[in-house]
Design a protein around this motif. Sequence first.
Motif, PDB file in Angstrom:
ATOM      1  N   ALA A  95       0.927  -1.522  -0.501  1.00 43.19           N
ATOM      2  CA  ALA A  95      -0.217  -0.316   0.642  1.00 43.19           C
ATOM      3  C   ALA A  95       0.842   1.628  -0.288  1.00 43.19           C
ATOM      4  O   ALA A  95       0.629   2.217  -0.338  1.00 43.19           O
ATOM      5  CB  ALA A  95      -0.688   0.451   1.043  1.00 43.19           C
ATOM      6  N   ARG A  96       2.254   1.398   0.938  1.00 41.31           N
ATOM      7  CA  ARG A  96       2.801   2.698   0.547  1.00 41.31           C
ATOM      8  C   ARG A  96       3.461   2.694  -0.175  1.00 41.31           C
ATOM      9  O   ARG A  96       3.628   3.618  -0.553  1.00 41.31           O
ATOM     10  CB  ARG A  96       3.960   2.267   2.141  1.00 41.31           C
ATOM     11  CG  ARG A  96       4.948   3.872   2.403  1.00 41.31           C
ATOM     12  CD  ARG A  96       5.744   2.788   3.340  1.00 41.31           C
ATOM     13  NE  ARG A  96       4.686   2.831   4.751  1.00 41.31           N
ATOM     14  CZ  ARG A  96       4.762   1.669   5.350  1.00 41.31           C
ATOM     15  NH1 ARG A  96       6.030   0.789   5.156  1.00 41.31           N
ATOM     16  NH2 ARG A  96       4.352   0.968   6.566  1.00 41.31           N
ATOM     17  N   ASN A  97       3.653   1.616  -1.535  1.00 41.95           N
ATOM     18  CA  ASN A  97       3.973   2.007  -2.342  1.00 41.95           C
ATOM     19  C   ASN A  97       3.347   1.847  -3.496  1.00 41.95           C
ATOM     20  O   ASN A  97       3.920   1.442  -4.955  1.00 41.95           O
ATOM     21  CB  ASN A  97       5.428   0.796  -2.605  1.00 41.95           C
ATOM     22  CG  ASN A  97       6.952   1.363  -1.942  1.00 41.95           C
ATOM     23  OD1 ASN A  97       6.813   2.045  -0.862  1.00 41.95           O
ATOM     24  ND2 ASN A  97       7.516  -0.284  -1.148  1.00 41.95           N
ATOM     25  N   GLY A  98       1.844   1.953  -3.306  1.00 41.80           N
ATOM     26  CA  GLY A  98       1.660   2.423  -4.515  1.00 41.80           C
ATOM     27  C   GLY A  98       1.569   3.025  -5.723  1.00 41.80           C
ATOM     28  O   GLY A  98       0.899   2.820  -6.820  1.00 41.80           O
ATOM     29  N   ASN A 233      18.864 -11.853 -11.219  1.00 39.60           N
ATOM     30  CA  ASN A 233      20.645 -12.197 -12.069  1.00 39.60           C
ATOM     31  C   ASN A 233      21.130 -12.143 -10.544  1.00 39.60           C
ATOM     32  O   ASN A 233      22.312 -11.534 -10.707  1.00 39.60           O
ATOM     33  CB  ASN A 233      20.248 -10.377 -12.307  1.00 39.60           C
ATOM     34  CG  ASN A 233      19.386 -10.237 -13.286  1.00 39.60           C
ATOM     35  OD1 ASN A 233      19.297 -10.951 -13.877  1.00 39.60           O
ATOM     36  ND2 ASN A 233      19.049  -9.194 -13.430  1.00 39.60           N
ATOM     37  N   GLY A 234      21.308 -13.196 -10.124  1.00 45.70           N
ATOM     38  CA  GLY A 234      21.997 -13.617  -8.833  1.00 45.70           C
ATOM     39  C   GLY A 234      22.524 -12.781  -7.675  1.00 45.70           C
ATOM     40  O   GLY A 234      22.519 -12.944  -6.757  1.00 45.70           O
ATOM     41  N   GLU A 235      22.012 -11.815  -7.650  1.00 46.10           N
ATOM     42  CA  GLU A 235      21.802 -10.879  -6.396  1.00 46.10           C
ATOM     43  C   GLU A 235      20.067 -11.102  -5.438  1.00 46.10           C
ATOM     44  O   GLU A 235      19.305 -11.017  -5.645  1.00 46.10           O
ATOM     45  CB  GLU A 235      21.591  -9.156  -6.402  1.00 46.10           C
ATOM     46  CG  GLU A 235      22.077  -8.316  -6.078  1.00 46.10           C
ATOM     47  CD  GLU A 235      21.354  -6.854  -6.092  1.00 46.10           C
ATOM     48  OE1 GLU A 235      21.826  -5.860  -4.966  1.00 46.10           O
ATOM     49  OE2 GLU A 235      22.051  -6.556  -7.299  1.00 46.10           O
ATOM     50  N   ARG A 236      20.944 -11.274  -4.084  1.00 44.30           N
ATOM     51  CA  ARG A 236      18.733 -11.281  -3.116  1.00 44.30           C
ATOM     52  C   ARG A 236      19.205  -9.966  -2.857  1.00 44.30           C
ATOM     53  O   ARG A 236      19.623  -9.169  -1.897  1.00 44.30           O
ATOM     54  CB  ARG A 236      20.070 -11.728  -2.252  1.00 44.30           C
ATOM     55  CG  ARG A 236      18.630 -12.411  -0.799  1.00 44.30           C
ATOM     56  CD  ARG A 236      19.235 -13.273   0.365  1.00 44.30           C
ATOM     57  NE  ARG A 236      19.744 -12.445   1.440  1.00 44.30           N
ATOM     58  CZ  ARG A 236      20.307 -12.878   2.365  1.00 44.30           C
ATOM     59  NH1 ARG A 236      19.749 -14.488   2.917  1.00 44.30           N
ATOM     60  NH2 ARG A 236      20.600 -11.271   3.181  1.00 44.30           N
ATOM     61  N   VAL A 237      17.817  -9.610  -3.116  1.00 49.53           N
ATOM     62  CA  VAL A 237      16.846  -8.597  -3.208  1.00 49.53           C
ATOM     63  C   VAL A 237      15.828  -8.556  -1.784  1.00 49.53           C
ATOM     64  O   VAL A 237      15.611  -6.991  -1.614  1.00 49.53           O
ATOM     65  CB  VAL A 237      16.330  -7.859  -4.858  1.00 49.53           C
ATOM     66  CG1 VAL A 237      17.101  -8.083  -6.141  1.00 49.53           C
ATOM     67  CG2 VAL A 237      14.668  -9.185  -4.763  1.00 49.53           C
ATOM     68  N   SER A 238      15.450  -9.736  -1.239  1.00 51.30           N
ATOM     69  CA  SER A 238      14.613  -9.843  -0.251  1.00 51.30           C
ATOM     70  C   SER A 238      14.537 -11.184   1.095  1.00 51.30           C
ATOM     71  O   SER A 238      15.214 -11.969   0.103  1.00 51.30           O
ATOM     72  CB  SER A 238      13.363  -9.190  -0.578  1.00 51.30           C
ATOM     73  OG  SER A 238      12.537 -10.468  -1.487  1.00 51.30           O
ATOM     74  N   SER A 239      14.574 -11.086   1.263  1.00 52.41           N
ATOM     75  CA  SER A 239      14.359 -12.617   2.541  1.00 52.41           C
ATOM     76  C   SER A 239      13.322 -11.884   3.799  1.00 52.41           C
ATOM     77  O   SER A 239      13.156 -10.967   3.827  1.00 52.41           O
ATOM     78  CB  SER A 239      15.229 -12.524   3.754  1.00 52.41           C
ATOM     79  OG  SER A 239      15.869 -13.730   3.826  1.00 52.41           O
ATOM     80  N   GLY A 240      12.235 -13.070   3.573  1.00 56.01           N
ATOM     81  CA  GLY A 240      11.712 -12.770   5.072  1.00 56.01           C
ATOM     82  C   GLY A 240      11.660 -14.183   5.255  1.00 56.01           C
ATOM     83  O   GLY A 240      12.118 -15.120   5.165  1.00 56.01           O
ATOM     84  N   THR A 281      10.211  -3.523  -2.621  1.00 54.32           N
ATOM     85  CA  THR A 281      11.768  -3.636  -2.698  1.00 54.32           C
ATOM     86  C   THR A 281      11.552  -2.544  -3.683  1.00 54.32           C
ATOM     87  O   THR A 281      13.090  -1.802  -3.877  1.00 54.32           O
ATOM     88  CB  THR A 281      12.258  -4.049  -3.297  1.00 54.32           C
ATOM     89  OG1 THR A 281      11.883  -4.654  -4.702  1.00 54.32           O
ATOM     90  CG2 THR A 281      11.740  -5.661  -2.479  1.00 54.32           C
ATOM     91  N   GLY A 282      10.873  -2.069  -4.570  1.00 50.20           N
ATOM     92  CA  GLY A 282      11.118  -1.198  -5.958  1.00 50.20           C
ATOM     93  C   GLY A 282      11.817  -1.830  -7.143  1.00 50.20           C
ATOM     94  O   GLY A 282      11.985  -0.505  -8.126  1.00 50.20           O
ATOM     95  N   ARG A 283      12.262  -2.906  -7.410  1.00 54.59           N
ATOM     96  CA  ARG A 283      12.411  -3.412  -8.183  1.00 54.59           C
ATOM     97  C   ARG A 283      11.728  -4.363  -8.875  1.00 54.59           C
ATOM     98  O   ARG A 283      11.297  -5.754  -8.371  1.00 54.59           O
ATOM     99  CB  ARG A 283      14.108  -4.187  -7.722  1.00 54.59           C
ATOM    100  CG  ARG A 283      14.218  -4.774  -8.791  1.00 54.59           C
ATOM    101  CD  ARG A 283      15.139  -4.701 -10.064  1.00 54.59           C
ATOM    102  NE  ARG A 283      15.882  -5.000 -10.181  1.00 54.59           N
ATOM    103  CZ  ARG A 283      15.567  -5.888 -11.923  1.00 54.59           C
ATOM    104  NH1 ARG A 283      15.011  -5.518 -12.217  1.00 54.59           N
ATOM    105  NH2 ARG A 283      16.983  -6.330 -12.579  1.00 54.59           N
ATOM    106  N   LEU A 284      10.666  -3.496 -10.221  1.00 56.54           N
ATOM    107  CA  LEU A 284       9.709  -4.439 -10.272  1.00 56.54           C
ATOM    108  C   LEU A 284      10.591  -5.517 -11.833  1.00 56.54           C
ATOM    109  O   LEU A 284      11.925  -5.347 -12.067  1.00 56.54           O
ATOM    110  CB  LEU A 284       8.650  -3.403 -11.432  1.00 56.54           C
ATOM    111  CG  LEU A 284       7.468  -3.211 -10.600  1.00 56.54           C
ATOM    112  CD1 LEU A 284       6.655  -1.969 -11.663  1.00 56.54           C
ATOM    113  CD2 LEU A 284       6.800  -4.154  -9.695  1.00 56.54           C
TER     114      LEU A 284
END
Length: 309
Positions: A95-98, A233-240, A281-284
């Motif tokens: 919601a915050r990043n809509g 592309n090999g880079e970790r962008v998130s973890s939960g 994350t801002g990365r579509l």
Amino acid sequence: MKLVTFETGGARHIGAVLPGDTTISDFTAASDTAHFRDMLALIDGGGPALDAARALEAKPASVVEMASVRLLAPVPEPRQMFDCLCFEKHLVQSARNGHLVRGGPPVIPVTDKIPDVYKELPVYYKCNRFSVIGTDQDVIRPRYTTKLDYEMEFGVFLGKSVKNATVEEAEKAIFGYCIFNDVSARDQQMSEMRGMLGPSKGKDFDTGNVMGPYLVTADAVDPSNLTMSVYINGERVSSGTSADMMWSFPQIIAHSTQDETRHAGEFFGSGTVGGGCGLETGRLLEDGDLLELEVTGLGRLRNRIVFQS
């Protein structure tokens, strides 16, 4: 067991990945029993089918190299699919990043407090069970979206039919777990859900439901605290973590069976873990991206993103 569906010699087989993750015990080649025709047949076979599968895992009669076959989704055509929304952090951050998405306002108001309904009921929607693909298959962006997104989830397949189930009965009905990517056309989704129906074309398109690489039997998974990571592309962008779920799968299943029969081979997704999508994350997704979703004990689901012209 880590169960797989795969293509070999132009035919579909099922089997179990053996220790080391480089070979498969090929159930279909080893036996002509109806249980090993496909994964739904194995699920339908219940305890006797699983016992026969475990025997072939322990003492394989036919082994194939993983590198020589093509893995498909563990259940290429589920009997039905449902997806839930169990992670509060995902709701708040989405919601915050809509503003990252054109086509309409956020689905929920921009606030740190989610609508009460998400904690009152394990809400879910029905997915397109015919659009399922597996690991190493391309995700094709539909032409009507410019905002393609991934959603890091995992889910369960039912191993038997249940109706009016208690939470305890629902837990016993779980056959196994797998990673799930609920691919989303965000601009379309945000626009159409202003009509208070759906999602429809925001979710429903070929290659939009990605599962795999394995279907891990319930006895081998503790779903209470699984690390869920995303790599682009090999880079970790998130973890939960699955520990943040507001509702457990047995609670979700029990709710869905109220005066309605749920059947063996049906699938329930967890909803997106907090931080588990580009909207947060801002990365579509971009053309050519290699997207990998990894969950503790469930493997790594890998797909290339392709933008059709």
